[in-house]
Scaffold this motif. Structure first.
Motif, short mmCIF file in Angstrom:
data_model
loop_
_atom_site.label_atom_id
_atom_site.label_comp_id
_atom_site.label_asym_id
_atom_site.label_seq_id
_atom_site.Cartn_x
_atom_site.Cartn_y
_atom_site.Cartn_z
N ASP A 25 0.85 -1.19 0.00
CA ASP A 25 0.00 0.00 0.00
C ASP A 25 0.89 1.24 0.00
N GLU A 26 1.32 1.63 -1.19
CA GLU A 26 2.25 2.74 -1.33
C GLU A 26 1.66 4.05 -0.83
N TYR A 27 0.40 4.29 -1.12
CA TYR A 27 -0.21 5.56 -0.71
C TYR A 27 -0.27 5.67 0.81
N ARG A 28 -0.61 4.57 1.47
CA ARG A 28 -0.64 4.57 2.93
C ARG A 28 0.75 4.81 3.49
N ALA A 29 1.76 4.17 2.91
CA ALA A 29 3.13 4.35 3.38
C ALA A 29 3.57 5.81 3.24
N ALA A 30 3.28 6.41 2.10
CA ALA A 30 3.65 7.80 1.89
C ALA A 30 2.89 8.72 2.83
N ASP A 31 1.60 8.46 3.02
CA ASP A 31 0.81 9.28 3.93
C ASP A 31 1.38 9.26 5.35
N LEU A 32 1.80 8.08 5.82
CA LEU A 32 2.35 7.96 7.17
C LEU A 32 3.60 8.84 7.32
N VAL A 33 4.47 8.75 6.36
CA VAL A 33 5.73 9.49 6.44
C VAL A 33 5.50 10.99 6.30
N LEU A 34 4.71 11.39 5.32
CA LEU A 34 4.49 12.82 5.10
C LEU A 34 3.69 13.45 6.23
N THR A 35 2.76 12.71 6.81
CA THR A 35 2.02 13.23 7.96
C THR A 35 2.94 13.42 9.15
N ALA A 36 3.87 12.49 9.36
CA ALA A 36 4.84 12.65 10.44
C ALA A 36 5.66 13.92 10.24
N LEU A 37 6.09 14.17 9.02
CA LEU A 37 6.85 15.39 8.74
C LEU A 37 5.99 16.63 8.95
N ASP A 38 4.74 16.57 8.51
CA ASP A 38 3.84 17.71 8.66
C ASP A 38 3.58 18.06 10.11
N THR A 39 3.62 17.05 10.98
CA THR A 39 3.36 17.31 12.41
C THR A 39 4.63 17.66 13.17
N GLY A 40 5.76 17.78 12.45
CA GLY A 40 6.97 18.27 13.09
C GLY A 40 8.02 17.25 13.43
N VAL A 41 7.79 15.98 13.10
CA VAL A 41 8.83 14.98 13.31
C VAL A 41 9.95 15.26 12.31
N SER A 42 11.19 15.25 12.76
CA SER A 42 12.29 15.62 11.88
C SER A 42 12.48 14.60 10.77
N ALA A 43 12.93 15.06 9.62
CA ALA A 43 13.16 14.17 8.50
C ALA A 43 14.21 13.12 8.85
N GLU A 44 15.22 13.51 9.61
CA GLU A 44 16.27 12.55 9.98
C GLU A 44 15.72 11.46 10.89
N THR A 45 14.82 11.83 11.80
CA THR A 45 14.18 10.82 12.65
C THR A 45 13.37 9.84 11.81
N VAL A 46 12.63 10.36 10.85
CA VAL A 46 11.83 9.49 9.99
C VAL A 46 12.74 8.53 9.21
N LEU A 47 13.84 9.04 8.69
CA LEU A 47 14.74 8.21 7.90
C LEU A 47 15.42 7.14 8.75
N LEU A 48 15.99 7.55 9.88
CA LEU A 48 16.85 6.64 10.66
C LEU A 48 16.09 5.81 11.68
N ASP A 49 15.00 6.34 12.22
CA ASP A 49 14.30 5.64 13.30
C ASP A 49 12.99 5.00 12.86
N VAL A 50 12.60 5.25 11.62
CA VAL A 50 11.35 4.65 11.11
C VAL A 50 11.63 3.84 9.85
#
Length: 206
Positions: A25-50
Motif C-alpha cells: 500500500d504505497e499511498y498509505r506508506a507515503a501518507d504515514l511518512v508525510l504526515t509525520a513530517l507535517d506534524t513536526g517529526v524531523s526528516a532525519e528521525t523518519v529516515l533513521l528511526d522509522v
C-alpha cells in the motif's frame, strides 16, 4: 518546529509503515511518512528511526523465508518511493554549506536503499550530495569524481561477495586523491573489512 516523538509513538509509526510496505500500500506508506513530517517529526528521525528499521525488518523477514523475493522487492520499491517523496518535502530543504560528497554502490551491488538513506541524511546535514545509485562501475565512478571535484566518496556494499570489487573501488578513488567512507553489511558489523581493504573511514549506519 521539530517535534520530539516518544518510543511508543515511533513503535506505532514503524508498525504502521511495516504493514503498509508489506501490504503493498504505497499511498498509505507515503501518507504515514508525510504526515509525520507535517506534524513536526524531523526528516532525519523518519529516515533513521522509522524507515531504516522497517527496511531492516523486511530484510530479516526475507532471510527467514517469511517474505518471498517478490514481496521483499515490492516492499523495498515502496520504501524507495517513500524516501523520494520525503526528499521533496519542505522539511528536507536545508541550505547546503558547500561540501560535496558522492554516494554510490560498488559495481554489481544492487541493494541501493542503504546508500540512499545515507545520501538523504547527508543532504539534511548540509552536504551537496551526488547519489549515483546501484552498481556503479569503478571507471565511471572515478570519472565522476574528476568531473565534480567531490571532497569524499561514500561506498556502500551489502554482500560480502562484492568485497573484491569494493577493494578495487576504494583503491581507485584514493588514487585520484578522494578519501573513501565505507558502509554496509558487507564490511562486517564492526567495519573490520573496511579497515582491511584500506578505507579511510567506516560507519555502521547513516
Amino acid at each position: 518546529m521539530t517535534t520530539t516523538v516518544d518510543a511508543t509513538g515511533l513503535d506505532t509509526l514503524r508498525g504502521d509503515l511495516w504493514a503498509a510496505v508489506t501490504g503493498r500500500d504505497e499511498y498509505r506508506a507515503a501518507d504515514l511518512v508525510l504526515t509525520a513530517l507535517d506534524t513536526g517529526v524531523s526528516a532525519e528521525t523518519v529516515l533513521l528511526d522509522v524507515i531504516a528499521p522497517v527496511q531492516a525488518r523486511v530484510g530479516r523477514a526475507w532471510q527467514a523465508d517469511r517474505l518471498t523475493v517478490a514481496q521483499e522487492h515490492a516492499a523495498t520499491a515502496i520504501a524507495e518511493r517513500v524516501i523520494a517523496a520525503l526528499a521533496h518535502h519542505p522539511a528536507h530543504r536545508p541550505a547546503p554549506y558547500g561540501g560535496r560528497i558522492t554516494v554510490a554502490c560498488v559495481d554489481h551491488e544492487w541493494h541501493a536503499l542503504p546508500a540512499r538513506l545515507l545520501a538523504e541524511v547527508l543532504t539534511l546535514r548540509g552536504w551537496r550530495v551526488d547519489f549515483l545509485g546501484a552498481q556503479v562501475p569503478t571507471p565511471h565512478l572515478v570519472t565522476h569524481l574528476h568531473n565534480t571535484g567531490s571532497d569524499a566518496v561514500a561506498l556502500s556494499s551489502s554482500l560480502a561477495t562484492r568485497l573484491p570489487t569494493a577493494h578495487s573501488a576504494i583503491t581507485a578513488c584514493q588514487a585520484v586523491g578522494v578519501p573513501v567512507l565505507a558502509g554496509g553489511a558487507a564490511f562486517g558489523p564492526d567495519g573490520r573489512y573496511a579497515r582491511l581493504l584500506g578505507a579511510d573511514a567506516w560507519a555502521p549506519d547513516a
